[in-house]
Write a protein that holds these residues in place. Structure first.
Motif, PDB file in Angstrom:
ATOM      1  N   VAL A   1       0.881  -1.131  -0.015  1.00  0.00           N
ATOM      2  CA  VAL A   1      -0.063  -0.105   0.204  1.00  0.00           C
ATOM      3  C   VAL A   1       0.951   1.093  -0.005  1.00  0.00           C
ATOM      4  CG1 VAL A   1      -1.876   1.305   1.254  1.00  0.00           C
ATOM      5  CG2 VAL A   1      -1.857  -1.180   1.307  1.00  0.00           C
TER       6      VAL A   1
ATOM      7  N   ILE B   1      -8.186   0.793  -3.145  1.00  0.00           N
ATOM      8  CA  ILE B   1      -8.481   0.165  -1.853  1.00  0.00           C
ATOM      9  C   ILE B   1      -9.311   1.092  -0.804  1.00  0.00           C
ATOM     10  CG2 ILE B   1      -6.803  -1.666  -1.810  1.00  0.00           C
ATOM     11  CD1 ILE B   1      -5.618   0.105  -0.005  1.00  0.00           C
TER      12      ILE B   1
ATOM     13  N   MET C   1     -13.672  -7.943   1.094  1.00  0.00           N
ATOM     14  CA  MET C   1     -12.579  -7.122   1.765  1.00  0.00           C
ATOM     15  C   MET C   1     -13.036  -6.451   3.018  1.00  0.00           C
ATOM     16  SD  MET C   1     -11.490  -3.552   2.293  1.00  0.00           S
ATOM     17  CE  MET C   1     -10.599  -2.401   1.321  1.00  0.00           C
TER      18      MET C   1
ATOM     19  N   ARG D   1       3.350   7.357   7.240  1.00  0.00           N
ATOM     20  CA  ARG D   1       2.783   8.369   6.448  1.00  0.00           C
ATOM     21  C   ARG D   1       2.639   9.441   6.928  1.00  0.00           C
ATOM     22  NH1 ARG D   1      -0.358   3.564   5.575  1.00  0.00           N
ATOM     23  NH2 ARG D   1      -1.574   3.765   6.990  1.00  0.00           N
TER      24      ARG D   1
ATOM     25  N   GLY E   1      -5.901   7.819   5.984  1.00  0.00           N
ATOM     26  CA  GLY E   1      -6.643   7.865   4.424  1.00  0.00           C
ATOM     27  C   GLY E   1      -7.722   6.450   4.498  1.00  0.00           C
ATOM     28  N   ASP E   2      -8.162   6.003   5.637  1.00  0.00           N
ATOM     29  CA  ASP E   2      -9.146   5.034   5.385  1.00  0.00           C
ATOM     30  C   ASP E   2     -10.437   5.826   6.313  1.00  0.00           C
ATOM     31  OD1 ASP E   2      -7.872   2.533   7.694  1.00  0.00           O
ATOM     32  OD2 ASP E   2      -8.769   4.465   8.029  1.00  0.00           O
TER      33      ASP E   2
HETATM   34  C1  LIG Z   1      -3.844   2.296   4.511  1.00  0.00           C
HETATM   35  C2  LIG Z   1      -4.671   1.326   4.185  1.00  0.00           C
HETATM   36  C3  LIG Z   1      -3.817  -0.066   4.486  1.00  0.00           C
HETATM   37  C4  LIG Z   1      -2.546  -0.210   4.933  1.00  0.00           C
HETATM   38  O1  LIG Z   1      -2.294   0.164   6.261  1.00  0.00           O
HETATM   39  P1  LIG Z   1      -1.172  -0.073   7.054  1.00  0.00           P
HETATM   40  O2  LIG Z   1      -1.405  -0.157   8.614  1.00  0.00           O
HETATM   41  O3  LIG Z   1      -0.227   0.996   6.737  1.00  0.00           O
HETATM   42  O4  LIG Z   1      -0.198  -1.317   6.709  1.00  0.00           O
HETATM   43  C5  LIG Z   1      -4.527  -1.247   4.086  1.00  0.00           C
HETATM   44  N1  LIG Z   1      -5.873  -1.170   3.798  1.00  0.00           N
HETATM   45  C6  LIG Z   1      -6.601  -0.031   3.309  1.00  0.00           C
HETATM   46  C7  LIG Z   1      -7.820   0.078   3.152  1.00  0.00           C
HETATM   47  C8  LIG Z   1      -5.891   1.228   3.826  1.00  0.00           C
HETATM   48  O5  LIG Z   1      -6.409   2.234   3.577  1.00  0.00           O
END
Ligand SMILES: *Cc1c(COP(=O)(O)O)cnc(C)c1O
Length: 231
Positions: A38, A85, A167, A224, A230-231
């Motif tokens: 990612v 994603i 997912m 980051r 970002g989610d």
């Molecule tokens: C950012 C993100 C990841 C990766 O997260 P990490 O904790 O940095 O490994 C995985 N899945 C989604 C949907 C994400 O937004």
């Protein structure tokens, strides 16, 4: 601060080693799990370092960012695969269909409509996963648990084999295992082969519970910038 290319290569080796170990411990076939690196919020140079270290599959949250980074890299690395994603707005569906190999965040009928229309216009359709909001968190993307069965059935009828699986992103700070188990059993009930679950903090656990895709960002590319989880 961005990690040096050598550090990204080493981090990838470490993650691959952990995946291999978890796969073996679970008694699963050695090719059972695919690593999605990612790369959101990291520059194209970081993606390129990972590509040179043999990584092939990448995940991005935002269509715009992915469109800026990936088409150029794809010319140089034609085997590259891009997964989107993040939660997807319908007005981004066409661009998403144009650039992605898999969209992991199908979660509502209006998005199905937009993707089907975009696929007609573009003459291509990425593979699809239905994102399930296993924690029923109001602020999160994903179809709520109680609507999941019906939405998966509809998506299967509409997209056929292009609907590959499910997912989830379990709630932060909760034991993720019950969420992984729920997703696994839902995928099994619908005969879907792909389970995308597990991130940097919990991918070995997800592999033990049957993940076929793990989405790992921080453990490969480093932290980051603050405030853009970002989610
Ligand atoms: C950012 C993100 C990841 C990766 O997260 P990490 O904790 O940095 O490994 C995985 N899945 C989604 C949907 C994400 O937004």
């Amino acid at each position: 601060m961005e990690m040096a290319a050598t550090d990204i290569g080493e981090a990838l080796d470490e993650v691959r080693g952990q995946i291999e170990k978890a796969v073996q411990t679970a008694g699963r076939p050695s090719d059972a799990v695919t690593l999605v690196a990612v790369s959101k919020f990291h520059p194209a140079a970081a993606v390129e370092a990972a590509l040179r270290a043999g990584q092939r599959v990448f995940g991005e949250n935002r269509v715009q960012e992915a469109a800026e980074k990936f088409p150029r890299l794809r010319e140089q690395y034609p085997h590259l695969r891009l997964h989107l994603i993040g939660g997807l707005q319908t007005n981004k569906a066409r661009e998403a269909v144009r650039i992605a190999d898999m969209i992991e965040s199908l979660d509502r009928p209006t998005l199905s409509d937009a993707l089907a229309k975009a696929a007609d216009q573009e003459g291509r359709m990425p593979d699809l996963l239905v994102e399930v909001n296993t924690g029923d968190e109001p602020q999160k993307f994903g179809v709520p648990r109680e609507k999941a069965d019906e939405f998966i059935r509809q998506s299967r009828m509409r997209f056929g084999e292009q609907l590959r699986g499910l997912m989830c992103i379990p709630p932060a700070g909760e034991d993720p295992v019950p969420h992984f188990r729920f997703l696994r059993s839902l995928a099994d009930q619908h005969g879907l082969p792909v389970r995308s679950m597990g991130m940097s903090a919990d991918y070995p656990l997800a592999i033990a519970e049957g993940a076929t895709l793990v989405r790992v960002g921080t453990a490969i590319f480093g932290a980051r910038p603050a405030g853009v989880a970002g989610d």
